[in-house]
Design an enzyme around this catalytic site. Structure first.
Site, PDB file in Angstrom:
ATOM      1  N   GLU A 248      58.192  52.282  44.655  1.00  0.00           N
ATOM      2  CA  GLU A 248      58.158  52.284  43.187  1.00  0.00           C
ATOM      3  C   GLU A 248      58.099  53.714  42.650  1.00  0.00           C
ATOM      4  O   GLU A 248      57.366  54.005  41.700  1.00  0.00           O
ATOM      5  CB  GLU A 248      56.951  51.483  42.675  1.00  0.00           C
ATOM      6  CG  GLU A 248      56.818  50.105  43.309  1.00  0.00           C
ATOM      7  CD  GLU A 248      55.788  49.216  42.625  1.00  0.00           C
ATOM      8  OE1 GLU A 248      56.152  48.127  42.192  1.00  0.00           O
ATOM      9  OE2 GLU A 248      54.609  49.633  42.526  1.00  0.00           O
TER      10      GLU A 248
ATOM     11  N   CYS B 131      52.037  43.119  35.977  1.00  0.00           N
ATOM     12  CA  CYS B 131      51.506  44.230  35.183  1.00  0.00           C
ATOM     13  C   CYS B 131      52.301  44.456  33.897  1.00  0.00           C
ATOM     14  O   CYS B 131      51.749  44.906  32.893  1.00  0.00           O
ATOM     15  CB  CYS B 131      51.486  45.508  36.012  1.00  0.00           C
ATOM     16  SG  CYS B 131      53.052  45.868  36.844  1.00  0.00           S
TER      17      CYS B 131
END
Lengths: 639, 639
Positions: free
Chosen positions: B306, B399
């Protein structure tokens, strides 16, 4: 001659297929040639280094722990046993080249250790014996138990074929018999998340004639795609459980897993004469090599899950291109070649061997790449094992080094095949080979500086006057060739990719095949967005690259362009002794690129000044100062 | 007017910086405008949906488990509490728009639950209370304990600023006090693997005036880059522990972590008047936005970790471009804008908001993208949560949805600022705002169809005759504009990017700013290999894309080219009611591409036939049938 030492893949006489491997001891590579030099380096450096690493990294100690001789904590990843097996396999193939007390000792000692670590019922796996005995066979999606077993079997088959160890085969068969009992036709349903057992069991069947091994291998294939492995973290395709193998339309998921599975598919198809299964493998081969293979022959576009990407998703900078996947691709294409006799499979073996596989190992034989990008960017943070700037001495998951060792030790087994018409030569390396031919035996001595030069001289003789056919592969990259027989140019027909010379060879005959080997500019399919507007330089089977070391100080590799209108010449450079043939090309450099990341298209012009370029063989990159490298070079604006 | 409701980031009066946020209750977006429509959808759909998901996914149950009211197994990832906190924060901002008994109940009930789950010493984390109490504070590299605490604090600050809950602040301060005790100036050394606590503690300091919060935040910054977090799986750069924050030369590692950390850096710099720290943030901003940001404003090139990639490594197909990173980038640029008053930060806020952030949420407000690629390939396997073909209703790591909810609920807080000269408008949305100006208060009513149209009409009035300056941002993308005051064209100076009108505004005055908004063809820096030979279409702040839905049947998106010599026109299309402005362009398509993956460069010619193209706003993609999409379009060969 004897055929007591069959090669790494030796279909039975009942098998489907047109080509037969030569016995391993029928071929000898000369140390001077490139393939022979690789094999020699493997013997001198890589194999002993891998053997040392088995002790240095605690990998053998894990086995001792399983025997109760040690109380050390289990070290490393849970499939560490496979490193031992691959090293054993390399040692076994190597011992066929000549005795080596050190290797023999490693093989004997380790075989005894394995026999001790083996459970009473035949089970053998140090991790699941020591750390999680309660999980035996319970988590096949990630456990690698059958994967490790497969590599044990491969090592045992190699040791049996080279008479290097009988004990290893005893251990392997005890474990294989347990696997047949548990997962075979009368057993429970289960498949391994990481294929390897399939091809291994077929080889074990070939070595022993014991049919249940083959039947169990087929079962492992046919049980895939039924959800036995679940989705896992990366989805069912990751471990090729998303679709039955016979129905798959494209390669998917973890590249090494996919490719080992495909090797097993061909093995089972050939031994069970299952043409439908072979057709599935052919379909997948076409898909893989049309849309998901790098110019170097490497597979795998994604680091996240070590996986294939979408069709034409082939980024050079983030190429995963795992060395093990390249080796697996070589294994798969070899099986396809044996089954079909089609040249394109040999072309692919040549390409991946000379580029993606060869790049995996340093000139010193003791440093390795796990991933093999086609572009290392300026500013790359190469400190991470994931994508290091140079070959590392070992990895936390060290699957590739011993895989390279076992391939290189058996490399001579992949050069040529026999068939009912005579002998076919697929890969060119200086050396001598003997082959059965109708009513006799042939001997072929090859002298060549291939792949640096396209001239291949073969001296052929046979023990029989009966005519037979010598077939020489004309590589797909070769647009023009000439052939002479005893000094006389002959017309060569190579319609299917093999030049066939049929005659009596009872007196020594000198064939000179000369493959035209110009430097080429290659474009990728326009759907490969990642290299649009770029070309790659190739010559013969070799892909070339630009390295920072060959650029003037202060030049940013990403600001360099290739001038496609300038000639590209093969050159020998006294100042680059490690590169027998380099390429000289014309180029430009933009020395003051705009800092703006995005700008109006109409305003986007590069300032360019001329820059002569030197390209070196990709497989030899990163043997000097670590630095940026790229295979695909942006084209200079023409006009 | 009152300033009892300061915005999401409200530097103290002692802080460094030139611009001051307006109180949240001083701005109201009209539902008709795009920003207002987003905010309204957020209130009607996204927030209630997130609230429901907190129950449906067992996330609140984790908290009940921590109180002893439940014996259910802990559900989901170990930082699930943060989803609750972000949803609470969204609810708190939303309550300032008007009462909502459902939201108030959620807020009150959850605040009470948190108070019960909180340990006697102030510690609060359901995972570490329920699952691993023995690991409390022991594995800060991955535990997210301080990250979760940070989001609790942010929620509490929001609730305090909007008078939505006092209990939440009590809970947050008890935890924050424990954190100060343990990790503050008199505590032990430690930092969190996932930044967030830094910016949160500064906001808590701003809300409470309690200096130790600020000092602890600074400590968390200064302790980074000293090896406290170790290498972990992805190396120290993954969690920005590879170099002290003041010495970093480029953004690196996990993009969200890096960007949250940078927001905290600016907050600390501003409140401690630390210009060296602010300079470090400026340097990193330049690096990030020159070499590591997508055209949509998104950050993060790699799925594996990420993370940011190398400079100019910006693949559109494998863009990670996490929605949370885009939100974090917006937060960071807002802080930079407040500190410096420089237009480029507002430009960046506009770009990321209208493209990367807006794309993260579906037209229905209930489906979300986690990663936001700029190219979805033909043949993409979009079944994996990692890179789905369409927005999903939730994620295993959810998230992004509540992060979108909290941003959208507070969006009006980012439109304009006050300063000693008067008022500056940075983002254009239909609505009304009030602002303190020298000796009085101003009211500005904005009517505009921005970003579909560049005409912005502002009716300005003030309670004082004393002159002050209205500064209007002229976006960096705008090459030409006109401005009228009460119908008369005036000369506009916008050298620093703000058009300044200084006068007495005691009678209502109508300003018409007309920003020229032609369609543009944009090129990327030539070092961005992944989009070489491509252009993107933009208009105003919006990036456009091609979607499969707008191509004729059977057309493969990857075979389509854009003809840069043809005009590109903004069009309203009755058959595309969901796209107020589409772009019509000229193109070609190759209907019979070669199957060969690689070929001689000289032979590589595409057959092309004309194809008119329709491009739609990127942020609205994937709201019809899922299918391929691309922002960067290969150029047709000109000839």
């Amino acid at each position: 001659m004897t055929d007591s030492h069959p090669g790494p893949v030796s279909p039975t006489t009942e098998a489907l297929g047109t080509l037969r491997p030569l016995p391993l001891d029928a071929v000898r590579l000369e140390p001077g040639g490139l393939l022979g030099a690789w094999q020699r380096r493997n013997a001198a450096a890589t194999i002993p280094y891998c053997v040392d690493q088995m002790s240095a990294t605690g990998t053998l100690e894990n086995l001792r722990r399983a025997t109760g001789q040690s109380d050390r904590k289990y070290a490393g990843m849970w499939f560490r046993d496979s490193d031992i097996y691959k090293t054993l396999e390399a040692a076994a193939w190597q011992l066929a080249h000549g005795d080596d007390p050190g290797l023999r000792d490693f093989l004997d000692t380790t075989a005894s250790l394995l026999a001790k670590a083996q459970q009473d019922d035949g089970y053998l796996n140090s991790y699941f014996t020591v750390v999680h005995p309660e999980k035996r066979w319970r988590e096949l999606d990630w456990s690698h138990e059958l994967y490790c077993a497969g590599h044990l079997v491969q090592a045992a088959v190699a040791a049996a074929r080279t008479d290097a160890s009988a004990e290893l085969m005893t251990v392997a068969r005890r474990f294989a018999d347990l696997i047949v009992e548990r997962f075979g036709p009368d057993g429970t349903d289960g498949v391994c998340g990481h294929p390897e057992i399939e091809t291994a069991l077929v080889e074990l069947y070939r070595a022993t004639g014991h049919r249940p091994y083959l039947d169990t291998a087929r079962r492992f294939l046919d049980l895939r795609g039924r959800g036995l492995l679940g989705e896992g973290r990366f989805g069912a395709a990751y471990h090729q459980d998303h679709v039955p193998v016979r129905e798959a339309e494209e390669v998917a998921g973890h590249a090494v897993r996919q490719l080992y599975l495909l090797a097993g598919m061909v093995d089972v198809a050939v031994e069970t004469r299952d043409t439908a299964l072979l057709d599935a493998a052919k379909r997948l081969w076409d898909s893989a090599f049309r849309t998901k293979t790098y110019l170097t022959g490497a597979h795998g576009s994604r680091h996240r899950d070590e996986a294939y990407g979408d069709p034409y998703e082939l980024p050079p900078d983030r190429a995963y291109a795992e060395t093990c996947a390249s080796i697996a691709s070589f294994h798969w294409s070899w099986r396809m070649l044996l089954a079909t006799g089609e040249r394109r499979y040999a072309d692919e073996m040549e390409r991946v061997l000379h580029n993606a596989i060869a790049a995996g190992i340093a000139a010193d034989g003791r440093h390795f790449f796990y991933s093999n990008p086609l572009h290392l960017r300026t500013g790359h943070d190469g400190s991470d094992e994931d994508a290091p700037s140079q070959r590392l001495s070992w990895y936390s998951c060290p699957c590739c080094p011993p895989n390279l060792a076992r391939l290189m030790a058996s490399l001579h087994g992949y050069l040529a095949t026999a068939d009912d018409d005579g002998l076919r030569v697929h890969l060119y390396g200086a050396g001598i080979l003997r082959s059965p031919v109708p009513d006799g035996e042939a001997e072929v001595t090859t002298r060549t500086a291939y792949p640096w030069d396209g001239r291949i001289e073969l001296t052929v003789t046979a023990t029989t006057a009966r005519p037979w056919t010598l077939a020489l592969r004309i590589p797909g990259w070769c647009g023009r060739f000439t052939v002479e027989v005893d000094g006389t140019t002959v017309a060569g027909d190579a319609e299917d990719g093999y030049l066939r010379l049929t005659r009596s060879w009872d007196t020594p005959t000198v064939i000179v095949l000369d493959l035209d080997m110009p430097a080429r500019l290659v474009s990728a399919h326009p759907r490969v967005d990642a290299v649009r507007g770029c070309v790659a330089l190739t010559r013969g089977p070799l892909v070339y690259c630009l390295e920072q070391a060959d650029l003037p100080d202060g030049t940013v590799l990403e600001d360099v362009r290739l001038d496609a209108s300038a000639p590209v010449r093969a050159v020998e450079r006294a100042d680059l002794p490690d590169f027998p043939v380099a390429l000289a090309a014309g180029g430009t450099v933009d020395r003051s690129p705009s800092p703006e990341p995005y700008r109006d298209h109409a305003a986007a012009e590069d300032a360019a000044e001329p820059l002569p370029l030197t390209a070196v063989p990709y497989f030899l990159w990163a043997n000097r100062t670590p630095g940026p490298m790229r295979v695909w070079i942006p084209l200079a604006a023409t006009g």
